[in-house]
Design an enzyme around this catalytic site. Structure first.
Site, PDB file in Angstrom:
ATOM      1  N   LYS A 218      28.086  53.166   8.699  1.00 37.48           N
ATOM      2  CA  LYS A 218      28.475  52.233   9.763  1.00 37.48           C
ATOM      3  C   LYS A 218      27.353  51.248  10.054  1.00 37.48           C
ATOM      4  O   LYS A 218      27.584  50.049  10.160  1.00 37.48           O
ATOM      5  CB  LYS A 218      28.803  53.021  11.042  1.00 37.48           C
ATOM      6  CG  LYS A 218      28.944  52.134  12.270  1.00 37.48           C
ATOM      7  CD  LYS A 218      29.209  52.925  13.530  1.00 37.48           C
ATOM      8  CE  LYS A 218      27.980  53.316  14.312  1.00 37.48           C
ATOM      9  NZ  LYS A 218      27.364  52.248  15.118  1.00 37.48           N
ATOM     10  N   ASN A 219      26.132  51.761  10.175  1.00 35.87           N
ATOM     11  CA  ASN A 219      25.026  50.909  10.609  1.00 35.87           C
ATOM     12  C   ASN A 219      24.546  49.951   9.522  1.00 35.87           C
ATOM     13  O   ASN A 219      23.696  49.101   9.779  1.00 35.87           O
ATOM     14  CB  ASN A 219      23.855  51.759  11.112  1.00 35.87           C
ATOM     15  CG  ASN A 219      24.148  52.371  12.468  1.00 35.87           C
ATOM     16  OD1 ASN A 219      25.203  52.120  13.053  1.00 35.87           O
ATOM     17  ND2 ASN A 219      23.221  53.182  12.969  1.00 35.87           N
TER      18      ASN A 219
ATOM     19  N   CYS B  71      26.484  52.086  23.123  1.00 38.46           N
ATOM     20  CA  CYS B  71      26.256  53.376  23.774  1.00 38.46           C
ATOM     21  C   CYS B  71      25.277  53.223  24.933  1.00 38.46           C
ATOM     22  O   CYS B  71      24.270  52.520  24.827  1.00 38.46           O
ATOM     23  CB  CYS B  71      25.683  54.367  22.767  1.00 38.46           C
ATOM     24  SG  CYS B  71      26.889  54.895  21.556  1.00 38.46           S
TER      25      CYS B  71
ATOM     26  N   ARG C  74      18.202  49.201  26.645  1.00 40.66           N
ATOM     27  CA  ARG C  74      18.546  48.397  25.482  1.00 40.66           C
ATOM     28  C   ARG C  74      18.483  46.890  25.746  1.00 40.66           C
ATOM     29  O   ARG C  74      19.490  46.176  25.687  1.00 40.66           O
ATOM     30  CB  ARG C  74      19.920  48.792  24.929  1.00 40.66           C
ATOM     31  CG  ARG C  74      19.995  50.263  24.577  1.00 40.66           C
ATOM     32  CD  ARG C  74      21.250  50.631  23.843  1.00 40.66           C
ATOM     33  NE  ARG C  74      21.121  50.509  22.398  1.00 40.66           N
ATOM     34  CZ  ARG C  74      22.049  50.870  21.544  1.00 40.66           C
ATOM     35  NH1 ARG C  74      23.185  51.348  21.965  1.00 40.66           N
ATOM     36  NH2 ARG C  74      21.869  50.737  20.256  1.00 40.66           N
TER      37      ARG C  74
ATOM     38  N   ASP D 111      19.395  59.033  15.989  1.00 39.63           N
ATOM     39  CA  ASP D 111      20.851  59.221  15.892  1.00 39.63           C
ATOM     40  C   ASP D 111      21.238  60.639  15.464  1.00 39.63           C
ATOM     41  O   ASP D 111      22.424  60.962  15.393  1.00 39.63           O
ATOM     42  CB  ASP D 111      21.455  58.196  14.917  1.00 39.63           C
ATOM     43  CG  ASP D 111      21.549  56.811  15.540  1.00 39.63           C
ATOM     44  OD1 ASP D 111      21.239  56.662  16.735  1.00 39.63           O
ATOM     45  OD2 ASP D 111      21.926  55.866  14.821  1.00 39.63           O
TER      46      ASP D 111
ATOM     47  N   ARG E 130      34.315  55.569  16.839  1.00 38.86           N
ATOM     48  CA  ARG E 130      33.489  54.400  16.556  1.00 38.86           C
ATOM     49  C   ARG E 130      32.603  54.657  15.336  1.00 38.86           C
ATOM     50  O   ARG E 130      32.199  53.701  14.661  1.00 38.86           O
ATOM     51  CB  ARG E 130      32.588  54.070  17.760  1.00 38.86           C
ATOM     52  CG  ARG E 130      33.349  53.499  18.950  1.00 38.86           C
ATOM     53  CD  ARG E 130      32.392  52.991  19.997  1.00 38.86           C
ATOM     54  NE  ARG E 130      31.275  52.330  19.362  1.00 38.86           N
ATOM     55  CZ  ARG E 130      30.004  52.427  19.770  1.00 38.86           C
ATOM     56  NH1 ARG E 130      29.693  53.125  20.824  1.00 38.86           N
ATOM     57  NH2 ARG E 130      29.049  51.796  19.118  1.00 38.86           N
TER      58      ARG E 130
HETATM   59  C1  UD1 Z   1      20.206  50.620  15.857  1.00 38.53           C
HETATM   60  C2  UD1 Z   1      21.355  51.520  15.517  1.00 38.53           C
HETATM   61  C3  UD1 Z   1      21.366  52.752  16.407  1.00 38.53           C
HETATM   62  C4  UD1 Z   1      20.005  53.461  16.338  1.00 38.53           C
HETATM   63  C5  UD1 Z   1      18.870  52.485  16.605  1.00 38.53           C
HETATM   64  C6  UD1 Z   1      17.496  53.110  16.367  1.00 38.53           C
HETATM   65  C7  UD1 Z   1      23.153  50.172  14.649  1.00 38.53           C
HETATM   66  C8  UD1 Z   1      24.501  49.576  14.842  1.00 38.53           C
HETATM   67  N1  UD1 Z   1      22.616  50.797  15.667  1.00 38.53           N
HETATM   68  O1  UD1 Z   1      20.389  50.182  17.193  1.00 38.53           O
HETATM   69  O2  UD1 Z   1      22.402  53.616  15.954  1.00 38.53           O
HETATM   70  O3  UD1 Z   1      19.982  54.483  17.310  1.00 38.53           O
HETATM   71  O4  UD1 Z   1      18.977  51.345  15.728  1.00 38.53           O
HETATM   72  O5  UD1 Z   1      17.410  53.589  15.072  1.00 38.53           O
HETATM   73  O6  UD1 Z   1      22.576  50.065  13.582  1.00 38.53           O
HETATM   74  N2  UD1 Z   1      14.441  47.061  22.113  1.00 38.53           N
HETATM   75  C9  UD1 Z   1      13.788  46.266  23.034  1.00 38.53           C
HETATM   76  N3  UD1 Z   1      14.055  44.922  23.035  1.00 38.53           N
HETATM   77  C10 UD1 Z   1      14.923  44.358  22.171  1.00 38.53           C
HETATM   78  C11 UD1 Z   1      15.578  45.169  21.230  1.00 38.53           C
HETATM   79  C12 UD1 Z   1      15.306  46.527  21.220  1.00 38.53           C
HETATM   80  O7  UD1 Z   1      13.000  46.747  23.844  1.00 38.53           O
HETATM   81  O8  UD1 Z   1      15.118  43.129  22.230  1.00 38.53           O
HETATM   82  C13 UD1 Z   1      14.152  48.534  22.106  1.00 38.53           C
HETATM   83  C14 UD1 Z   1      15.368  49.401  22.396  1.00 38.53           C
HETATM   84  O9  UD1 Z   1      15.648  49.459  23.775  1.00 38.53           O
HETATM   85  C15 UD1 Z   1      14.916  50.721  21.823  1.00 38.53           C
HETATM   86  C16 UD1 Z   1      14.078  50.291  20.615  1.00 38.53           C
HETATM   87  O10 UD1 Z   1      13.801  48.910  20.792  1.00 38.53           O
HETATM   88  O11 UD1 Z   1      14.117  51.420  22.734  1.00 38.53           O
HETATM   89  C17 UD1 Z   1      14.746  50.475  19.278  1.00 38.53           C
HETATM   90  O12 UD1 Z   1      16.059  49.976  19.352  1.00 38.53           O
HETATM   91  P1  UD1 Z   1      16.716  49.166  18.140  1.00 38.53           P
HETATM   92  O13 UD1 Z   1      16.073  49.582  16.858  1.00 38.53           O
HETATM   93  O14 UD1 Z   1      16.746  47.730  18.485  1.00 38.53           O
HETATM   94  O15 UD1 Z   1      18.187  49.744  18.183  1.00 38.53           O
HETATM   95  P2  UD1 Z   1      19.519  48.987  17.769  1.00 38.53           P
HETATM   96  O16 UD1 Z   1      19.229  48.016  16.687  1.00 38.53           O
HETATM   97  O17 UD1 Z   1      20.211  48.509  18.988  1.00 38.53           O
END
Ligand code: UD1
Length: 424
Positions: free
Chosen positions: A22-23, A120, A125, A310, A402
């Site tokens: 999915k990711n 989620c 986030r 995850d 999902r």
């Molecule tokens: C993706 C995955 C999710 C997984 C996560 C971490 C998908 C669809 N989702 O989510 O399943 O749990 O990676 O492996 O692929 N952050 C900030 N500022 C930002 C963006 C992120 O502070 O602008 C923080 C987030 O709050 C979190 C950390 O960065 O604490 C890592 O999150 P991130 O790697 O961005 O997760 P996603 O890409 O949303």
């Protein structure tokens, strides 16, 4: 809302075909917006997030053809012209990856209006790093009425961007944006997750110039245009890890087929440490137990190649019946312990201390009515239900749909008693 019922305490035995990730599929689908030619993706899982993204791409102007196969779908996405540069709240609020259309839209159209994301509820986030990264590339960003407005009238420019923390979504977004920017972009401290490498490989097949794939420094030399390509989505390491844990939890013997064991090695090594039998070969992993109780094992979530956040909830479910105490530390998201109170309904003994959960293993779990709070937490409840004595009912299972393709069928084929009661 549908409910999943499980009559537990039966070992899983058999084989499970692992779906496309999915990711990986979701960002790959957004990459189709970067070209007016057709991008064909194979091994795409049948999931509600994929269906929602198809709907969003349709709103933006893509024409999508979908061919269903025995192992995943083939999607052909053609976006001859972008009809709208607005990604509406109604869709983007449902799952976070839809926010990632931001990069391709602003790169191709020089303007984009994308709703702040949903997904989620596992922490704050924020989107600050997306905004800062695109600003460095010359975009003007405003936040208006819950939407991110990005404008780069002169087009995006190459930039050196050092991410203060590793983010999968920010790496996807900036990498896609940089493929069509003027000049070279360097992303330092980039995410190394296999799904990022999968996207990068697909972008290269579309004509992008990217160096450092799979490392924490990505160098992207912008090109005039990208073209069509065909790309196979990598296997889902989180789905594979989830079924591996389910097999271990029930004392079963399951072969996971269609997997790349090296991309979920962190999970496999934790399972080995807990006393689970793991036999990894090319494209296949057998998970088995010798009848002895598992040993409590500590886990710390980390960015790739560490143990993935995850799989944290699922591993915690496994530890609820291991001998001894295990400490599970969540370092990626600050609020990812919603499953703890639900696991307690099965009789699990878990206490929370900031970013750590202390799990004291109990002999057995007992079935209970529970509520799924997010996607991966739902999987942890299924795992607990498979091991628990009696009949468990899991509510709010739309979270599961999902991210887990045909979960009941896959588990039933391994001897689980699991069924869905449709909401009337
Ligand atoms: C993706 C995955 C999710 C997984 C996560 C971490 C998908 C669809 N989702 O989510 O399943 O749990 O990676 O492996 O692929 N952050 C900030 N500022 C930002 C963006 C992120 O502070 O602008 C923080 C987030 O709050 C979190 C950390 O960065 O604490 C890592 O999150 P991130 O790697 O961005 O997760 P996603 O890409 O949303």
């Amino acid at each position: 809302m549908d409910t999943i019922h499980i009559r537990g305490a039966r070992p899983l035995k058999g084989a499970i075909q692992i779906s496309g990730a999915k990711n990986a599929a979701l960002p790959l689908m957004t990459a189709a917006l970067l070209t007016d030619e057709a991008l064909t993706l194979t091994n795409v899982p049948q999931l509600t997030d994929v269906r929602s993204l198809i709907r969003l791409l349709g709103v933006l102007g893509s024409e999508i053809e979908r061919v269903t196969g025995p192992h995943g779908d083939a999607l052909t996405i053609r976006t001859a012209t972008i009809r709208s540069t607005t990604a509406p709240y109604e869709i983007v609020s449902q799952f976070r990856a839809s926010f990632w259309v931001l990069g391709p839209l602003v790169a191709r159209c020089r303007t984009a209006k994308v709703s702040l994301p949903g997904g989620c509820a596992i922490g704050a986030r924020p989107v600050d790093l997306y905004i800062k990264g695109l600003q460095k590339m010359g975009a003007e960003i405003d936040l208006v009425d819950g939407y991110v407005l990005a404008n780069a009238p002169e087009g995006l420019k190459g930039a050196i961007i050092r991410l203060p923390i590793v983010s999968v979504g920010v790496t996807h977004t900036l990498m896609m944006a940089a493929t069509l920017a003027d000049g070279e972009t360097i992303i330092e401290n980039a995410a190394r997750e296999p799904e990022v490498a999968d996207l990068a490989n697909c972008l290269v097949a579309m004509g992008a110039r990217i160096q450092g794939i799979g490392t924490s420094t990505l160098r992207i030399e912008g090109v005039e245009r990208l073209h069509g390509a065909t790309h196979r989505v990598i296997s889902d390491r989180i789905e594979a890890g989830t079924y591996a844990i389910a097999a271990a939890m029930t004392g079963g013997d399951v072969t996971l087929a269609g997997v790349e064991p090296e991309i979920f090695e962190a999970a496999l090594s934790l399972l080995r440490a807990a006393g689970v039998g793991v036999d990894a070969r090319q494209g296949e992993v057998r998970i088995f137990r010798n009848g002895e109780r598992l040993q409590a094992t500590n886990a710390v979530t980390q960015v790739y190649p560490g143990f993935p956040t995850d799989l944290q909830a699922q591993f915690m479910a496994l530890m609820t019946t291991a001998a001894g105490e295990s400490e599970i530390t969540e370092t990626i998201f600050e609020n990812r312990f919603m499953h703890v109170q639900e696991l307690a309904r099965f009789g699990a003994d878990i206490s929370l201390h900031g970013d750590k959960a202390l799990v004291r293993g109990v002999e057995k779990l007992k079935a209970a009515p529970v509520m799924a709070s997010d996607l991966r937490a739902s999987a942890a409840l299924v795992i607990a239900g498979l091991a628990a004595e009696g009949e468990t009912a899991i509510n709010r299972v739309y979270h599961l749909d999902r991210g887990f393709e045909r979960i009941e069928q896959k588990l039933c084929a391994c001897g689980a008693e699991i069924w869905r009661a449709k909401a009337s």
